[in-house]
Design an enzyme around this catalytic site. Sequence first.
Site, PDB file in Angstrom:
ATOM      1  N   GLU A  33       0.818  -1.210   0.000  1.00  0.00           N
ATOM      2  CA  GLU A  33       0.000   0.000   0.000  1.00  0.00           C
ATOM      3  C   GLU A  33       0.853   1.262   0.000  1.00  0.00           C
ATOM      4  OE1 GLU A  33      -3.003   0.048  -0.691  1.00  0.00           O
ATOM      5  OE2 GLU A  33      -3.371  -2.091  -0.503  1.00  0.00           O
ATOM      6  N   CYS A 188     -13.419   0.630 -15.992  1.00  0.00           N
ATOM      7  CA  CYS A 188     -13.977   1.960 -15.721  1.00  0.00           C
ATOM      8  C   CYS A 188     -12.843   2.986 -15.673  1.00  0.00           C
ATOM      9  CB  CYS A 188     -14.757   1.936 -14.404  1.00  0.00           C
ATOM     10  SG  CYS A 188     -15.941   3.292 -14.237  1.00  0.00           S
ATOM     11  N   CYS A 194     -17.408   1.110 -21.488  1.00  0.00           N
ATOM     12  CA  CYS A 194     -18.770   0.779 -21.050  1.00  0.00           C
ATOM     13  C   CYS A 194     -19.329  -0.431 -21.796  1.00  0.00           C
ATOM     14  CB  CYS A 194     -19.686   1.982 -21.245  1.00  0.00           C
ATOM     15  SG  CYS A 194     -19.198   3.431 -20.275  1.00  0.00           S
ATOM     16  N   CYS A 197     -18.482  -3.492 -19.825  1.00  0.00           N
ATOM     17  CA  CYS A 197     -18.609  -3.402 -18.371  1.00  0.00           C
ATOM     18  C   CYS A 197     -19.666  -4.388 -17.876  1.00  0.00           C
ATOM     19  CB  CYS A 197     -18.971  -1.987 -17.946  1.00  0.00           C
ATOM     20  SG  CYS A 197     -19.124  -1.801 -16.153  1.00  0.00           S
ATOM     21  N   CYS A 203     -25.284   1.460 -13.619  1.00  0.00           N
ATOM     22  CA  CYS A 203     -24.630   2.766 -13.677  1.00  0.00           C
ATOM     23  C   CYS A 203     -25.645   3.861 -13.982  1.00  0.00           C
ATOM     24  CB  CYS A 203     -23.535   2.748 -14.746  1.00  0.00           C
ATOM     25  SG  CYS A 203     -22.544   4.249 -14.805  1.00  0.00           S
TER      26      CYS A 203
END
Length: 365
Positions: A33, A188, A194, A197, A203
């Site tokens: 991280e 995305c 799209c 997706c 959405c």
Amino acid sequence: MQFRHALLRWYRKHGRDLPWRQTRNPYAVLVSEFMLQQTQVAAVLPFYNEWLRRFPDFAALARASQKDVLHAWQGLGYYARARHLHATAKLVQDRHRDGFPSEIDSMRELPGVGRYIAHATATFAFDQAVPVVEANTSRVLTRLFDLRLPIDHTAGRNALWQYARALLPPTGARIYNSALMDLGALVCLRRPKCAICAVKTFCRANRPETLPVKRARPPIAYLVENHALVSRRNKILLQEAQHRWRGMWILPRLALDGFKPPSLQPNEVYTGVFPFTHHRITLKVFVQRKRKIDSYLGRWFNLNALDTIPIPTPHRRAIISLLKPEGSHTLRLKEHSPAITEDSDEKHDRLRSRRGRAQRPSVLC
């Protein structure tokens, strides 16, 4: 929820196989991280594996010197992350000898561990049902809910965390959060795909390419930094940096006298350009044969030892460009080198405003 089912079906087929997803070790997760903050996954992978080989746990990292830590981080940029991770390891050893704390509030007391890193470590190391909001999930959430508030403003950020919490499953949050991040990283995108997706029916955004909304960036400031190349025999003079690259070694700073005629000015032998936050910095390096070097607060290093000390990438590039091998163990100054203009690879050196396929929020240097 149908949204989660569709997302997880997609993730089982298309999710990324990343090494930090193969472990539940809090230390290994935390390292990933810290490294992934504004840094591309492809750039992090070799550093991550080598870091764990060199510093396999909190104890090993806590024992290491700052010099060794910064040297191991060299090339990743944003060196405050390395200093914070080092300080965190020491505190974990001092305060939490039974292991890394699993409570988010306790994690946030550690250096460099903000809301995102604490939540990410809680979910990926301890499988806690907590939301994770970073660049990739932000894109997904703003489009799913058609959020028109700037996400780099308090109201927008708060809305994102609320949406993220509302979609959380009661169990299996580690897999769900990974799936949401990968959807943002692979589908995305800034220019969303799209058509492929798996959750497009959920959405609400009519024009997803216009989201997320962000405030205007501050204008880029242009700076010039002058440094000197001073060498003798097989040694080079370096200064310990302050502020931006604290704890690393750079070419000595040089104050030019603008009132001297050009013939008396030091000889410019290198020019490099690199970005840093909202700045674009021109690094100029000068050589003056008769310069008095005793006035520099620096330290002489053998040329064959430069690979063992932490030097920020722009200065290391300048040194490599101006020095060349002469024999198996000797580097000598290039004679009469012309000025060199080099535009550094921004994907490698800059504090990236986005991380392509996988991005984390920033920690300021």
